[in-house]
Scaffold this motif. Structure first.
Motif, PDB file in Angstrom:
ATOM      1  N   LEU A   1      13.495  -8.455   0.433  1.00 55.08           N
ATOM      2  CA  LEU A   1      14.576  -8.521  -0.835  1.00 55.08           C
ATOM      3  C   LEU A   1      14.042  -7.751  -2.003  1.00 55.08           C
ATOM      4  N   LEU A   2      12.826  -7.759  -2.476  1.00 57.86           N
ATOM      5  CA  LEU A   2      12.538  -7.202  -3.823  1.00 57.86           C
ATOM      6  C   LEU A   2      12.416  -5.930  -3.553  1.00 57.86           C
ATOM      7  N   ASP A   3      12.289  -5.169  -2.289  1.00 59.50           N
ATOM      8  CA  ASP A   3      12.516  -3.726  -1.886  1.00 59.50           C
ATOM      9  C   ASP A   3      13.812  -3.211  -2.114  1.00 59.50           C
ATOM     10  N   HIS A   4      14.703  -4.289  -1.807  1.00 54.86           N
ATOM     11  CA  HIS A   4      16.126  -3.989  -1.969  1.00 54.86           C
ATOM     12  C   HIS A   4      16.413  -3.892  -3.543  1.00 54.86           C
ATOM     13  N   PHE A   5      15.611  -4.769  -4.070  1.00 53.22           N
ATOM     14  CA  PHE A   5      16.124  -5.015  -5.621  1.00 53.22           C
ATOM     15  C   PHE A   5      15.806  -3.504  -6.283  1.00 53.22           C
ATOM     16  N   SER A   6      14.482  -2.956  -5.762  1.00 50.78           N
ATOM     17  CA  SER A   6      14.085  -1.882  -6.457  1.00 50.78           C
ATOM     18  C   SER A   6      15.194  -0.785  -6.103  1.00 50.78           C
ATOM     19  N   GLU A   7      15.630  -0.657  -5.030  1.00 52.03           N
ATOM     20  CA  GLU A   7      16.674   0.321  -4.484  1.00 52.03           C
ATOM     21  C   GLU A   7      17.637   0.197  -5.646  1.00 52.03           C
ATOM     22  N   CYS A   8      18.291  -1.006  -5.816  1.00 48.92           N
ATOM     23  CA  CYS A   8      19.444  -1.214  -6.651  1.00 48.92           C
ATOM     24  C   CYS A   8      18.935  -0.831  -8.272  1.00 48.92           C
ATOM     25  N   ASN A   9      17.938  -1.102  -8.515  1.00 53.60           N
ATOM     26  CA  ASN A   9      17.423  -0.561  -9.864  1.00 53.60           C
ATOM     27  C   ASN A   9      17.589   0.719  -9.953  1.00 53.60           C
ATOM     28  N   ALA A  10      16.902   1.594  -9.063  1.00 52.66           N
ATOM     29  CA  ALA A  10      16.637   3.080  -9.141  1.00 52.66           C
ATOM     30  C   ALA A  10      18.148   3.653  -9.162  1.00 52.66           C
TER      31      ALA A  10
END
Length: 321
Positions: free
Chosen positions: A292-301
């Motif tokens: 989920l934190l990986d996915h947050f990083s994608e949403c951030n980028a």
């Protein structure tokens, strides 16, 4: 505004389950939880993610003597005393490592981006018959006192045990200058959590895998109902299931889809869980958090989604009014 990702954690150890689950036989569950928390903090730090740790005040004590010292003079008097953490503690001889963890509170404070919030002092049930407004105030004062005197922390965010509250409870918390209060989703199966039943629980559980309720993300201005600083939850992050792997995949897919929707629409997504939810399958549970934190990083980028604490979001909401 930029889309926002909030994580709030109900940090309670056995104080959160004393009235429902026996401690005897479950000690290892909490011992594993204690080992997981530093790893969870490391994950948050590595991804630059903030979280609000809504912590039971009793958990901050070193031992029974300090627990007694910080306990309020006015104890809650429930019609059914099984809801009283004081009565339970005095009637048993529990493993203190399942109840007291000031060293973990120190680790939380020392980790960048982490906010120490309150889950009341005694895991106080505000919708149980017999409780009083004065008793609730005394409990919140005790929670603030131990955080300030032991750790030098001023607490401004509040999560209510079992998500129980009403207008009077929220009014009291706001009068005591809590800036951020987690509230429930508006779906019918999240209303009146003190009136539980298999039907409501079943709908809540199923909604974690399939869309049965309303949209879970929201604009900050739309989250204000009575006072600024009310921050609705979006989704409870359910524990890892060992025997039904397909449910874990469905759960993660649903959360990622909801995060995408929030990020693309410039909205808030608020995920919450208990640290002890990682006590059963620590490695698999932490891997789910990492996903989920990986996915947050994608949403951030892609969308500029930001990680914020409850206190941060309350400050933003206040600026809108």
């Amino acid at each position: 505004m930029q889309p926002s990702f909030i994580i709030s954690l109900d940090f309670e150890l056995h104080w959160g389950r004393f009235d429902k689950v026996p401690l005897k036989g479950n000690e290892a569950y909490y011992h594993r939880t204690r080992e997981v928390i530093p790893k969870l903090l490391s994950l948050f730090s590595a991804y630059g993610v903030s979280a609000t740790w809504a912590t039971v005040g009793m958990l901050m004590a070193q031992d029974a003597a300090e627990w007694e010292h910080f306990s309020p003079d006015e104890k809650p008097v429930f019609q059914n005393q099984r809801y009283s953490a004081y009565q339970w503690f005095k009637s048993t001889q529990p493993d203190h490592r399942c109840l007291f963890a000031p060293e973990l509170v120190n680790e939380i404070i020392q980790t960048p981006g982490q906010e120490l919030g309150s889950h009341t002092f005694a895991h106080y049930y505000t919708r149980v018959l017999g409780r009083s407004v004065d008793g609730f105030k005394e409990d919140l004062c005790a929670a603030r006192r131990i955080a300030k005197e032991k750790f030098g922390m001023d607490i401004s965010s509040l999560v209510l045990p079992r998500n129980q509250y009403n207008r009077q409870v929220l009014q009291t918390a706001r009068e005591m200058d809590f800036l951020a209060i987690r509230t429930n989703p508006t779906d019918w199966f999240w209303k009146y959590p003190e009136k539980e039943g298999y039907f409501k629980k079943g709908f809540r559980a199923a909604d974690s895998y399939w869309s049965l309720g309303k949209r879970t993300s929201y604009l900050p201005a739309a989250s204000e109902t009575v006072f600024p600083g009310f921050i609705p939850a979006s989704r409870f992050f359910r524990p890892y299931q060992e025997r039904m792997g397909w449910m874990n995949r469905l759960k993660l897919d649903r959360i990622r889809q909801e995060m995408n929707e929030a990020a693309s629409n410039g909205e808030v997504y608020h995920l919450w869980w208990h640290p002890h939810n990682h006590g059963q399958h620590p490695e698999q549970s932490l891997e789910e958090v990492r996903i989920l934190l990986d996915h947050f990083s994608e949403c951030n980028a892609i969308y500029g989604m930001q990680s914020v604490s409850m206190k941060d979001m309350a400050s933003h909401i206040s600026s809108l009014h």
